[in-house]
Design a protein around this motif. Structure first.
Motif, PDB file in Angstrom:
ATOM      1  N   GLN A  79      -2.658  -7.083   3.422  1.00  0.00           N
ATOM      2  CA  GLN A  79      -2.337  -5.731   3.896  1.00  0.00           C
ATOM      3  C   GLN A  79      -1.942  -4.878   2.685  1.00  0.00           C
ATOM      4  OE1 GLN A  79       0.529  -5.795   7.057  1.00  0.00           O
ATOM      5  NE2 GLN A  79       0.679  -3.562   7.201  1.00  0.00           N
ATOM      6  N   THR A  80      -2.560  -3.714   2.589  1.00  0.00           N
ATOM      7  CA  THR A  80      -2.306  -2.857   1.426  1.00  0.00           C
ATOM      8  C   THR A  80      -1.863  -1.458   1.845  1.00  0.00           C
ATOM      9  OG1 THR A  80      -4.585  -1.999   1.288  1.00  0.00           O
ATOM     10  CG2 THR A  80      -4.125  -4.060   0.142  1.00  0.00           C
ATOM     11  N   GLU A  81      -1.199  -0.811   0.902  1.00  0.00           N
ATOM     12  CA  GLU A  81      -0.826   0.598   1.049  1.00  0.00           C
ATOM     13  C   GLU A  81      -0.988   1.272  -0.319  1.00  0.00           C
ATOM     14  OE1 GLU A  81       3.047   3.427   2.053  1.00  0.00           O
ATOM     15  OE2 GLU A  81       3.145   1.277   2.448  1.00  0.00           O
ATOM     16  N   ASN A  82      -1.857   2.256  -0.358  1.00  0.00           N
ATOM     17  CA  ASN A  82      -2.142   2.947  -1.629  1.00  0.00           C
ATOM     18  C   ASN A  82      -2.554   1.961  -2.731  1.00  0.00           C
ATOM     19  OD1 ASN A  82      -1.434   5.413  -0.424  1.00  0.00           O
ATOM     20  ND2 ASN A  82       0.730   5.144  -0.990  1.00  0.00           N
ATOM     21  N   ASP A  83      -3.459   1.037  -2.366  1.00  0.00           N
ATOM     22  CA  ASP A  83      -4.002   0.023  -3.286  1.00  0.00           C
ATOM     23  C   ASP A  83      -2.963  -0.987  -3.760  1.00  0.00           C
ATOM     24  OD1 ASP A  83      -6.558   1.068  -3.140  1.00  0.00           O
ATOM     25  OD2 ASP A  83      -6.203   2.468  -4.805  1.00  0.00           O
ATOM     26  N   SER A  84      -1.802  -0.995  -3.135  1.00  0.00           N
ATOM     27  CA  SER A  84      -0.775  -1.980  -3.474  1.00  0.00           C
ATOM     28  C   SER A  84      -0.647  -2.987  -2.336  1.00  0.00           C
ATOM     29  CB  SER A  84       0.580  -1.291  -3.696  1.00  0.00           C
ATOM     30  OG  SER A  84       0.503  -0.397  -4.785  1.00  0.00           O
ATOM     31  N   ILE A  85      -0.578  -4.262  -2.689  1.00  0.00           N
ATOM     32  CA  ILE A  85      -0.461  -5.319  -1.679  1.00  0.00           C
ATOM     33  C   ILE A  85       0.982  -5.366  -1.186  1.00  0.00           C
ATOM     34  CG2 ILE A  85      -0.649  -7.802  -1.255  1.00  0.00           C
ATOM     35  CD1 ILE A  85      -2.830  -7.854  -3.435  1.00  0.00           C
ATOM     36  N   ILE A  86       1.141  -5.199   0.147  1.00  0.00           N
ATOM     37  CA  ILE A  86       2.480  -5.202   0.723  1.00  0.00           C
ATOM     38  C   ILE A  86       2.728  -6.407   1.626  1.00  0.00           C
ATOM     39  CG2 ILE A  86       2.698  -2.695   0.584  1.00  0.00           C
ATOM     40  CD1 ILE A  86       2.021  -2.599   3.597  1.00  0.00           C
ATOM     41  N   ASN A  87       1.635  -7.100   2.007  1.00  0.00           N
ATOM     42  CA  ASN A  87       1.813  -8.257   2.901  1.00  0.00           C
ATOM     43  C   ASN A  87       0.608  -9.176   2.793  1.00  0.00           C
ATOM     44  OD1 ASN A  87       2.900  -9.957   4.836  1.00  0.00           O
ATOM     45  ND2 ASN A  87       2.104  -8.762   6.552  1.00  0.00           N
ATOM     46  N   THR A  88       0.843 -10.471   2.907  1.00  0.00           N
ATOM     47  CA  THR A  88      -0.247 -11.463   2.900  1.00  0.00           C
ATOM     48  C   THR A  88       0.016 -12.513   3.967  1.00  0.00           C
ATOM     49  OG1 THR A  88       0.869 -12.812   1.232  1.00  0.00           O
ATOM     50  CG2 THR A  88      -0.697 -11.175   0.421  1.00  0.00           C
ATOM     51  N   VAL A  89      -1.044 -13.005   4.556  1.00  0.00           N
ATOM     52  CA  VAL A  89      -0.945 -14.041   5.591  1.00  0.00           C
ATOM     53  C   VAL A  89      -2.037 -15.084   5.338  1.00  0.00           C
ATOM     54  CG1 VAL A  89      -1.008 -14.543   8.070  1.00  0.00           C
ATOM     55  CG2 VAL A  89      -0.070 -12.370   7.257  1.00  0.00           C
ATOM     56  N   ASN A  90      -1.657 -16.358   5.455  1.00  0.00           N
ATOM     57  CA  ASN A  90      -2.604 -17.475   5.297  1.00  0.00           C
ATOM     58  C   ASN A  90      -3.291 -17.477   3.928  1.00  0.00           C
ATOM     59  OD1 ASN A  90      -2.141 -18.406   7.973  1.00  0.00           O
ATOM     60  ND2 ASN A  90      -3.600 -16.901   8.758  1.00  0.00           N
ATOM     61  N   ILE A  91      -2.549 -17.120   2.899  1.00  0.00           N
ATOM     62  CA  ILE A  91      -3.055 -17.158   1.535  1.00  0.00           C
ATOM     63  C   ILE A  91      -2.382 -18.323   0.816  1.00  0.00           C
ATOM     64  CG2 ILE A  91      -3.372 -15.872  -0.627  1.00  0.00           C
ATOM     65  CD1 ILE A  91      -4.797 -14.620   1.771  1.00  0.00           C
ATOM     66  N   GLU A  92      -3.133 -19.081   0.060  1.00  0.00           N
ATOM     67  CA  GLU A  92      -2.597 -20.262  -0.628  1.00  0.00           C
ATOM     68  C   GLU A  92      -1.546 -19.851  -1.663  1.00  0.00           C
ATOM     69  OE1 GLU A  92      -5.851 -22.467  -2.220  1.00  0.00           O
ATOM     70  OE2 GLU A  92      -6.720 -22.905  -0.249  1.00  0.00           O
TER      71      GLU A  92
END
Length: 383
Positions: A79-92
């Motif tokens: 999940q991104t906002e203004n090209d910045s990653i703010i959240n990740t799910v199911n990522i190693e």
């Protein structure tokens, strides 16, 4: 003829039916893939709604259902906002710790699916990038695995069909060879009788001797053909003597424009041989050499001891030579550079040498325009 045509029609029907079945399987697989892909997008849309509700400031909203939706998601999400990653799910974990890997993964997810836009407020927009689930990934490679299995199955069927066809052809050739030997036998017996009459009539001894040699040669050829398709009997024989006999006979029958030379040890060298088949080997190699020289040049046959257990037989000509990339091809059935050749001589020679006599044959040396040396190696035996 009708049987052959019916068999060809049946073969084409099987090929077309197989192609239709494979196409149907691939089409169904693609259809399933699209259905699952659409279902996963709907799941991601639900996930986005659930995430939006959880992030909402309204405390009266029931969060149990949104939380269940988020927990059951098994798809990689960024999940991104203004090209910045703010959240990740199911990522190693190792990807999360490496910014370059995480950035590359984000680019991969962008390439896989269109992002889901989450309008948080009039000023704030989040983008949900997601990849394919493990099930969808497996389904993606299923057609490749299926085609590979079909290809391997087709290769096995083709090899079985080809080997069966070759076995049938070998039986046919063996039968024809034995029948040829049988047919030659009748006039050969008659020739032997006429030879005895010539001896009784005191015909010139030189003439009788030469005719006798040709009759013996015909008997040898008949014996060769009769042995095709059956296991030959090997005898412990002096290879120097047997080779010299064949060499001398062929030398007297070829053009005088060819210079012949024979070199061999003075003492006997014993090898397990079938004399008729060994004579056939020498004949094939010498005829090939003379053909390569177009009936004019120098031909030498050399026998030399190698170590304590092997003897090498070299036949060298001054012919046109063989290109290096054809050293192995010359022994393949059907390969020939002659306009009227069948390409069976060297193939048969290789089989006689390697399968029956347990020896080795190869092109030892060749230069274009200078000549070729064919080499046979046999294992010697103690007497």
């Amino acid at each position: 003829m009708q049987f052959t045509e019916k068999r060809n029609i049946t073969r084409w029907i099987i090929i077309i039916a197989s192609f239709f079945i494979v196409s149907l399987i691939l089409w169904n697989t693609y259809a399933f893939f699209q259905i699952f892909k659409n279902e996963e997008r709907i799941k991601m849309q639900h996930w986005a709604v659930a995430q939006k509700k959880i992030n909402s400031e309204d405390l009266n909203i029931d969060l149990e259902l949104p939380l269940d939706i988020i927990r059951t998601a098994n798809i990689p999400i960024i999940q991104t906002e203004n090209d910045s990653i703010i959240n990740t799910v199911n990522i190693e974990e190792d990807v999360l710790k490496d910014k370059i890997k995480l950035k590359n993964l984000l680019q991969d997810l962008k390439n896989q699916n269109e992002p889901i836009i989450m309008k948080i407020s009039s000023e704030k927009t989040h983008y949900l990038y997601y990849g394919d689930s493990s099930l969808l990934t497996k389904l993606k490679y299923y057609p490749v695995a299926l085609l590979l299995i079909i290809f391997l199955f087709a290769a096995v069927v083709y090899n079985f069909y080809r080997s069966t066809k070759m076995a049938t052809q070998n039986k046919l050739w063996a039968g024809m060879a034995k029948e040829t030997a049988h047919q030659i036998g009748t006039p050969l017996s008659s020739l032997i009788g006429w030879l005895e009459i010539m001896k009784a009539d005191n015909v010139d001894e030189t003439t009788i001797s030469e005719i006798e040699k040709d009759i013996n040669r015909l008997q040898t050829i008949t014996e060769r053909f009769s042995k095709i398709g059956s296991e030959p009997i090997l005898e412990t024989m002096d290879i120097v003597k047997e080779t010299h006999l064949s060499f001398d006979y062929l030398k007297s029958r070829f053009s005088h424009q060819v210079s012949f030379n024979f070199n061999a040890p003075n003492n006997p060298v014993y090898v397990s041989l079938n004399p008729a088949l060994h004579s056939w080997t020498i004949e094939n190699l010498m005829k090939n050499a003379i053909d390569a020289m177009k009936g004019k040049g120098a031909l030498s046959l050399t026998l030399e001891i190698e170590g304590h257990h092997h003897i090498k037989l070299n036949i060298t000509d001054s012919g046109k030579g063989i290109p290096k990339n054809q050293f192995r091809k010359v022994f393949e059935p059907g390969f020939t550079t002659k306009k009227r050749g069948w390409g069976l001589g060297l193939s048969l020679t290789k089989r006689i040498v390697e399968e029956y006599h347990k020896g080795k044959i190869k092109v030892a040396h060749s230069e274009i325009g200078k000549g070729t040396t064919m080499q046979i190696t046999y294992k010697t035996v103690e007497v």
